[in-house]
Scaffold this motif. Sequence first.
Motif, PDB file in Angstrom:
ATOM      1  N   VAL A 187       0.855  -1.170   0.000  1.00 51.04           N
ATOM      2  CA  VAL A 187       0.000   0.000   0.000  1.00 51.04           C
ATOM      3  C   VAL A 187       0.895   1.226   0.000  1.00 51.04           C
ATOM      4  N   GLU A 188       0.631   2.147  -0.916  1.00 48.07           N
ATOM      5  CA  GLU A 188       1.359   3.417  -0.964  1.00 48.07           C
ATOM      6  C   GLU A 188       0.452   4.509  -0.410  1.00 48.07           C
ATOM      7  N   ILE A 189       1.002   5.337   0.474  1.00 45.26           N
ATOM      8  CA  ILE A 189       0.254   6.435   1.070  1.00 45.26           C
ATOM      9  C   ILE A 189       1.016   7.720   0.815  1.00 45.26           C
ATOM     10  N   VAL A 190       0.353   8.703   0.231  1.00 39.83           N
ATOM     11  CA  VAL A 190       0.948  10.022  -0.003  1.00 39.83           C
ATOM     12  C   VAL A 190       0.244  10.987   0.935  1.00 39.83           C
ATOM     13  N   ALA A 214     -10.932   9.669  12.455  1.00 40.07           N
ATOM     14  CA  ALA A 214     -10.050  10.581  11.719  1.00 40.07           C
ATOM     15  C   ALA A 214      -8.713   9.938  11.386  1.00 40.07           C
ATOM     16  N   LEU A 215      -8.605   8.613  11.527  1.00 36.54           N
ATOM     17  CA  LEU A 215      -7.349   7.916  11.265  1.00 36.54           C
ATOM     18  C   LEU A 215      -7.524   6.845  10.199  1.00 36.54           C
ATOM     19  N   VAL A 216      -6.464   6.659   9.431  1.00 32.42           N
ATOM     20  CA  VAL A 216      -6.382   5.524   8.512  1.00 32.42           C
ATOM     21  C   VAL A 216      -5.237   4.673   9.025  1.00 32.42           C
ATOM     22  N   GLU A 217      -5.521   3.401   9.256  1.00 32.24           N
ATOM     23  CA  GLU A 217      -4.532   2.493   9.827  1.00 32.24           C
ATOM     24  C   GLU A 217      -4.181   1.441   8.792  1.00 32.24           C
ATOM     25  N   ARG A 253      -0.191   4.603  11.236  1.00 34.82           N
ATOM     26  CA  ARG A 253      -1.436   5.376  11.360  1.00 34.82           C
ATOM     27  C   ARG A 253      -1.226   6.760  10.758  1.00 34.82           C
ATOM     28  N   PHE A 254      -2.220   7.208   9.999  1.00 35.22           N
ATOM     29  CA  PHE A 254      -2.161   8.508   9.336  1.00 35.22           C
ATOM     30  C   PHE A 254      -3.469   9.253   9.588  1.00 35.22           C
ATOM     31  N   MET A 255      -3.385  10.570   9.768  1.00 29.19           N
ATOM     32  CA  MET A 255      -4.588  11.387   9.892  1.00 29.19           C
ATOM     33  C   MET A 255      -5.248  11.458   8.522  1.00 29.19           C
ATOM     34  N   SER A 256      -6.540  11.159   8.457  1.00 30.47           N
ATOM     35  CA  SER A 256      -7.225  11.114   7.169  1.00 30.47           C
ATOM     36  C   SER A 256      -7.274  12.480   6.491  1.00 30.47           C
ATOM     37  N   SER A 257      -7.227  13.552   7.256  1.00 30.78           N
ATOM     38  CA  SER A 257      -7.257  14.886   6.649  1.00 30.78           C
ATOM     39  C   SER A 257      -5.951  15.223   5.933  1.00 30.78           C
ATOM     40  N   ARG A 258      -4.871  14.497   6.228  1.00 37.13           N
ATOM     41  CA  ARG A 258      -3.571  14.747   5.597  1.00 37.13           C
ATOM     42  C   ARG A 258      -3.287  13.851   4.392  1.00 37.13           C
TER      43      ARG A 258
END
Length: 80
Positions: free
Chosen positions: A6-9, A37-40, A55-60
């Motif tokens: 999975v790639e996350i930008v 508000a999190l993507v794990e 874990r990433f903040m979904s707004s970012r």
Amino acid sequence: MKGDRVEIVIDAGGTPRTYEIRATRAGRRVEVATRRALVEVSEVTRSGTAVRTARFMSSRILALVEHPADEAEPTADEAG
């Protein structure tokens, strides 16, 4: 499966940063879960135990791309 990734930008204060979570061994897979508000993003064993989690903040998040492992082997027609 080995090959799952999975790639996350994300937006890191004006400049995008790219992270990659990859299934490192055979039998493992990568799972994505959205909670509030999190993507794990987790690398999970066959029994369901998380080995690594990010874990990433979904707004970012600018982009989240899932690359599944290729399960089918190419046939003689597709190979060449």
